[in-house]
Design an enzyme around this catalytic site. Sequence first.
Site, PDB file in Angstrom:
ATOM      1  CG  MET A  27      -2.804   5.969 -15.205  1.00  0.00           C
ATOM      2  SD  MET A  27      -4.435   5.499 -15.721  1.00  0.00           S
ATOM      3  CE  MET A  27      -4.709   6.680 -17.025  1.00  0.00           C
ATOM      4  CB  CYS A  28       2.566   2.905 -17.962  1.00  0.00           C
ATOM      5  SG  CYS A  28       3.839   3.966 -17.271  1.00  0.00           S
ATOM      6  N   GLY A  29       0.681   2.499 -20.429  1.00  0.00           N
ATOM      7  CA  GLY A  29      -0.061   1.524 -21.208  1.00  0.00           C
ATOM      8  C   GLY A  29       0.921   0.563 -21.849  1.00  0.00           C
TER       9      GLY A  29
ATOM     10  NE  ARG B 222      -3.292   2.034 -18.872  1.00  0.00           N
ATOM     11  CZ  ARG B 222      -4.057   1.911 -17.787  1.00  0.00           C
ATOM     12  NH1 ARG B 222      -5.352   2.032 -17.880  1.00  0.00           N
ATOM     13  NH2 ARG B 222      -3.515   1.646 -16.624  1.00  0.00           N
TER      14      ARG B 222
ATOM     15  CB  THR C  71       1.806   4.799 -24.020  1.00  0.00           C
ATOM     16  OG1 THR C  71       0.856   4.237 -23.114  1.00  0.00           O
ATOM     17  CG2 THR C  71       1.499   4.325 -25.425  1.00  0.00           C
TER      18      THR C  71
END
Lengths: 309, 225
Positions: free
Chosen positions: A1-3, A32, A149
């Site tokens: 995902m990653c944010g 995330r 993130t």
Amino acid sequence: MCGIVGLFLKDKSLEPKLGDMLTNMLITMTDRGPDSAGIAIYGTEHRGKVKLTVQSDHPDRDFEGLAKDMKQALGGDVTMRVNDTHAVIEIDAAWAAAGRTVLAEIRPDVRIMSTGESLEIYKEVGLPKNVAARFDISSMSGSHGIGHTRMATESAVTTMGAHPFNTGRDQCLVHNGSLSNHASLRRKLRKAGMHIETENDTEVGAAYISWKMQNGSTLGEALASTIDDLDGFFNFVVGTKDGFGVVRDPIACKPAVMAETDQFVAFASEYRAFVSLPGIDHARVWEPEPATVYFWSHNAAPTATEKAA
Amino acid sequence: MQTFDLEAQGLRNLNAALQAQSAETNQTKWEVVNAKGSHAIAVGLDAPIEVNVMGSTGYYCAGMNKQATVHVHGSAGPGVAENMMSGTVIINGDASQYAGATANGGTLIVKGNASSRCGISMKGVDIIVHGNVGHMSAFMAQSGNLVVCGDAGDALGDSIYEARLFVRGSVKSLGADCIEKEMRPEHIEILTDLLERGECDAKPEEFKRYGSARKLYNFDIDNAY
């Protein structure tokens, strides 16, 4: 995902709160990406000086006497402030390249996070709230910044694999997605003389943009050409000395939302990262279009350029 | 009316309370405050209740809805009303990606714009969008109606099976096997009803209809086992 998050201030009175606002946005994006976090802040600059933000796993050993040793090697003024595992070394701008060389010789274990006149990058493995707390990001002021993130998908969870990636003086990039042609592109870019340190796909994206710009593209052109030359899914948010830009791939399956008021422009993977921003209830909120480059600068009007099909 | 403070009482408690309502409940009207973009608000409902979400939502609001009316007084994040079976979901603002994805029934009304992949793999839902829809909307749509009062993005109705797509504005491009079709009296009748239910003041005659050319692999009898 990653944010990913980004905040570009138009209202100077908010500058002392930049670190605090970015920290809140970053922590909201923890689920995330809980593996590592990083933040790039464009803060105070000193005329004629450049900042090397460096990191060490053994700060007590490596940072001890570092300013003095660099001064001895370079001559002239060298100042340094230590912040947990990071330190910001300030030297004459003309010595930026020499400073990196000297650093590699006298402290081979120290890694350079960023080079820039106003840019400082702080990143580490761990939960975003812990990373933000250990560097006291919330107390930092600045004109704009970006953060990330990470939920690692294709390379190790390490400090060097955390975002943002510094791609040239005062330039940095964060990414949500995955690039499928990063291995071949890494080989090509290394052959072209680009320095790429990790197996991370994002670093390839960052190096690609730097390479395009070194060959005469503007930042806008370099971002637009990612749409042709990078395969995979990506939302890129880039920071420059006076602005920040956004580009999404043509498929645009990674989430992205933007908000703009008279006081700021904000980017986030999800709307909930915006909820504590001042005046958000009255902001213009929209999703950036696929294959379109958006850019805001303190020196120019905002732009949105659609890449021709 | 029941008021539920999402920030104070938490998501699990909210969904447990809403899911506990039966067809005979007298707690028919709910208000959710402090939504603040949270995920999975009012999912899995199966009672004829009305839920008003004050503010914007995150992922998957009103997913798997049956019978309930969920009204978002803000914008909705990705996957709103995904796999809805019946009931109504109304979004006052914009809807993010894949609104109404795989929904089997019910009505989804978006008063702003919807993003990419609106109605992807829709299986019987009626989706009425007052503004525009993004690229790949109604991708692999199988049944139901998508009404777009504004414009549609690239590849509308790519690999569509049997759904009806009504668009008032421009269509950037049609996807594989999606074609413009004749607007017959029965379609005007269907669209009139949809526009009324969606609280749109558009006239049915202003719309064009798109649907499947039925030329892809799955429609070729020679491919049958």
